[in-house]
Structures are given as structure tokens and as C-alpha cells.
Design a protein around this motif. Sequence first.
Motif, PDB file in Angstrom:
ATOM      1  N   ASP A 180       0.891  -1.198   0.033  1.00 14.26           N
ATOM      2  CA  ASP A 180      -0.132   0.444  -0.078  1.00 14.26           C
ATOM      3  C   ASP A 180       1.088   1.621  -0.107  1.00 14.26           C
ATOM      4  N   ALA A 181       0.263   2.667   0.446  1.00 16.85           N
ATOM      5  CA  ALA A 181       1.244   3.132   0.326  1.00 16.85           C
ATOM      6  C   ALA A 181       2.188   3.921   0.617  1.00 16.85           C
ATOM      7  N   GLU A 182       2.313   3.189   1.668  1.00 13.71           N
ATOM      8  CA  GLU A 182       3.343   3.484   2.818  1.00 13.71           C
ATOM      9  C   GLU A 182       4.393   2.694   2.519  1.00 13.71           C
ATOM     10  N   ALA A 222       5.239   1.936  -0.315  1.00 13.61           N
ATOM     11  CA  ALA A 222       5.447   2.426  -2.113  1.00 13.61           C
ATOM     12  C   ALA A 222       6.927   2.920  -2.539  1.00 13.61           C
TER      13      ALA A 222
END
Lengths: 265, 265
Positions: free
Chosen positions: A25-27, A29
Motif C-alpha cells: 500500500d501507499a506506506e 510504495a
Amino acid sequence: MPETSDDESTSSEMMKCVSCKEEYDAEDAGTCRECYEEASETEEELKREIEELKSKVNFLRFWPPIDSRPHRSTSPCFTDVLLVAVDVDSGHPLANSAPVPANKAVLASRSPVFRAMLETEMEESLSGTIKLSDVSYDALRAFVNYLYTAEACLDDDMACNLIILADKYEVKHLKTYCEKFLISKLVLESSLISYLFAHQHNANNLLDAALSLILDNMDKISKREEYIELVDKDPRLVVEIYEAYLSKQVNTAVSSSHDDKVFLD
Amino acid sequence: MPETSDDESTSSEMMKCVSCKEEYDAEDAGTCRECYEEASETEEELKREIEELKSKVNFLRFWPPIDSRPHRSTSPCFTDVLLVAVDVDSGHPLANSAPVPANKAVLASRSPVFRAMLETEMEESLSGTIKLSDVSYDALRAFVNYLYTAEACLDDDMACNLIILADKYEVKHLKTYCEKFLISKLVLESSLISYLFAHQHNANNLLDAALSLILDNMDKISKREEYIELVDKDPRLVVEIYEAYLSKQVNTAVSSSHDDKVFLD
């Protein structure tokens, strides 16, 4: 493809890593696809460059005259000089040793000291024999081998012997090579001895690495037997260590007070 | 940090690439952070390896005896053999040329042909002079230079001249080096000439590259003047091209019928 639209809305929140195939996820990336592809290309290019350089090394490498592989042992190698390990006191060749044949052109191109010996009308150039004292027959053979191939089979002893020769005959590449080996094996127990050795033979990379290990462990070091011996034998060197220790402490203090200031600002 | 929770929910849909700093979504996802960091480490390692190999190449490289840099021009290089460019008919040295000094050890280590000449009691080994015909003085100097340094300053002509020498004296590394240069400059207009040249001098990499370019442009090639000349001069070579063309067409047909089958399945 209407069936996949659900998947797509899911994957807009969880990405799939093209390398490890795990979702992230974004964390977590990393890179976008374009940058990933660029990086992969760069990696391929670097690998190609390595292959080219390796083949260049193979091309430039010589088979040393003392090469013992069976199919080459009878081939002459147009050698024009002999290296002899001699006893430092008597000047006689060491027992169980033999002259190591070599090429003046190779010796002169690898070592400015050999070059000076061979280019001028010194004893070595006239007799075609170079005498080396303070060197074992094995170390001499490994030394000559390195001058031809840029390779050596090292253990701690051999690395030290070759650093001594590399320092004396100014073969920087060999010195760096052996220093790297000794640095990779550096431990607290031997750090003072390594420091002393590096100091004696101008092995600055090893010196820095040993000093850094010593400075990080001053309390333990100052209780060791080698420390007490070194104070006795070469107190100036111990002073140098303390000076480096002091300077490191001052720097740490300055930078931490600087950090405090930044924090206060 | 309650203020950032909004940002987080946004960034769970749009990721920020750690490399180009642009936002990306699932469709353009590359790697997760862990794989990115691993790849960066690998890149650093490869770069370190390249630096080490470059320094090895520098160590192993010789300064050639004909090195013209001012501070070295007077240094003897312990050379023991002369290379002379001679006229193929008369056997006399070419006008405006001079003997190129070299070391037997270097020549023998780089070329099995030189090794054979020098190790046996052939004319070259006895006289200390190796005569080379079909070579210009410039090409001879560049050739010897390459044997010492693994480097050459190339243009089309020089690359061809050096391939001829590399083929004759079996210096594979030089041949590959020059082939790479010529392949990078390969164009349709010269592809037939390159193919012929590569065929004559066993330059297989260049041969493959030229053939591939020819096969992709058979309709244009068969109208060119060089094609008509080649049919006249060396029809067997033209047959080889057509055979490769036919074989390529058959393979394409097979694989496309295979694709059709897969599609039908």
C-alpha cells in the motif's frame, strides 16, 4: 472485460510489486513502473559493463612465468630477470627457495621501485638478479604472481607479507587489495596490532579502519595486554590514538550542541 | 498525528514514486519500497564492482613501448623484438614506417600465433624481427598499442584494419572490440559490404548483425549495385543469404501457424 472492474478498484488501493509480486500500500510504495523499468535497464547496462571489464582483465592478465599448470610448465616465457629471496644478514638465498623468473617489463610497469632499479645502471640491472630480503619464498612467489595477474590467494599472514612488499616496492593496487582483506577480518581483539602494523607499513585504509574500531571501544582497549605493551614500546602511537579520541569527542560535542541549537530554534 | 490521516487515505489510492517523486496509481505500479531499496543496494554494489574492475584494468595495462608522452619517450621498456610493416611483394619495409619495438612476453601472452612464432626456432624468434605484410604503419602501431592497453582509437577504416590483424594473429578480444564498433555504425547501405568483409575475416558477430539487417530488407538489397556485384564475384555468398532468408521465412511461418493453433485451442 467487465469482470475485472472489481479487481481494478481493489488494486487501486493495494498495488502489486512487479518484483516480489507481493501487494503493497501507499506506506510501502517504492517506484512507479517507468522508474522501475529504467532502473532495470540501468542494472542490465551495469552488468554488461562488468562483463566487458572482466573480459578486459582476462585479456590484460599475464600467465606468470612460475605458473605451474601442467600444459604450460615447459613453455619459456621470455623472462629476463630473476628475483631471489635472501637472508637479511648473510645475503645468501633462503633455504628451500629458488630464484623466481620474471620479465623486466612487467616488474617496471607495476612498480616504480623496480623501474628505478632496472632502468638505471644499478647492480640489479647489470646482474639481472634482484635480491629481496625480509621475504619468505612463498610470499615472493605470491608477490610476483600478483604483478602478473592482479590476483592472490590470501590468509592473514600472506596479506600482511604482501602489504610489506607492496609498501616497499610501491605497488598500490596490491596494498589496497590486501588491506580490504584485512579490514574485512578486523576484530576488536586484534585492532591494536593491526593499527601498529598499518602504521609501520603506510597502510592507510587499514589504519583508518583499525583506529575507528579502537575509538569506539576505548574503555575495553585500554585494559588489554597489547595496549600496555604498546604504551611501553611505542608511546607516541598511543598518544596519536588519544589525540584522535579527543578530537572525536570534541566533534561529537560540537555537533550535538549544534543539534540542540537546531532543536531549540 | 491526526492531521495526516486525510493524506494517508488519499495516498492509499495514489502512490508517490520514491524515485521520480511523481504520483502513480495501481496501473503504473512498479515496486514496493523493500524491493526498491534492494535494487538500489544492488546498483551500488554493481557500481563498486565496476570501480574495482577499472582499477584492475589500470593496474594490468602496460604503457606501450611506442608511447609518445613526453616524460616517457626516453625510458627504455626492455623490449626484445621488433615488428616491421613490409610490402607484400618485395618484403621490404614500407616507406615512412619504422620498426615498432615490443616485448616477446606481451606478444606471446596476447596472441597464440605470436607465441608459436616466438617459442619455436622460427625465423622471427632467431632474428628478433617479425614482418607483417598487408598492414599500414598506423594500423601496426594501433595493433601493438592494443596488445599493451586493450584500447584503440577507432574509425571505420582502422576498425577493419584491426579486424584483419586480429583474425590473422588470433587476438579475439580485439576482434570483438572492433566488431562492436562496426555493428554500432551498421547501416543498410553498407550491410552487404560489411557482410562480405565479416565473412572474409571470420568476424562472426559482425556477420550476424549484417545478415540480420540484410534479411529484414531483402527487397531493397536485391536492387542495390553491391548486390549485383556480389552475385558476380561471390555467388556462393549470395546463396548463403538466400538460404538464411528461406530458413527465416519457414521459421516465421511455423511459429505463426503455431500461434494460430494456440489461438484456436
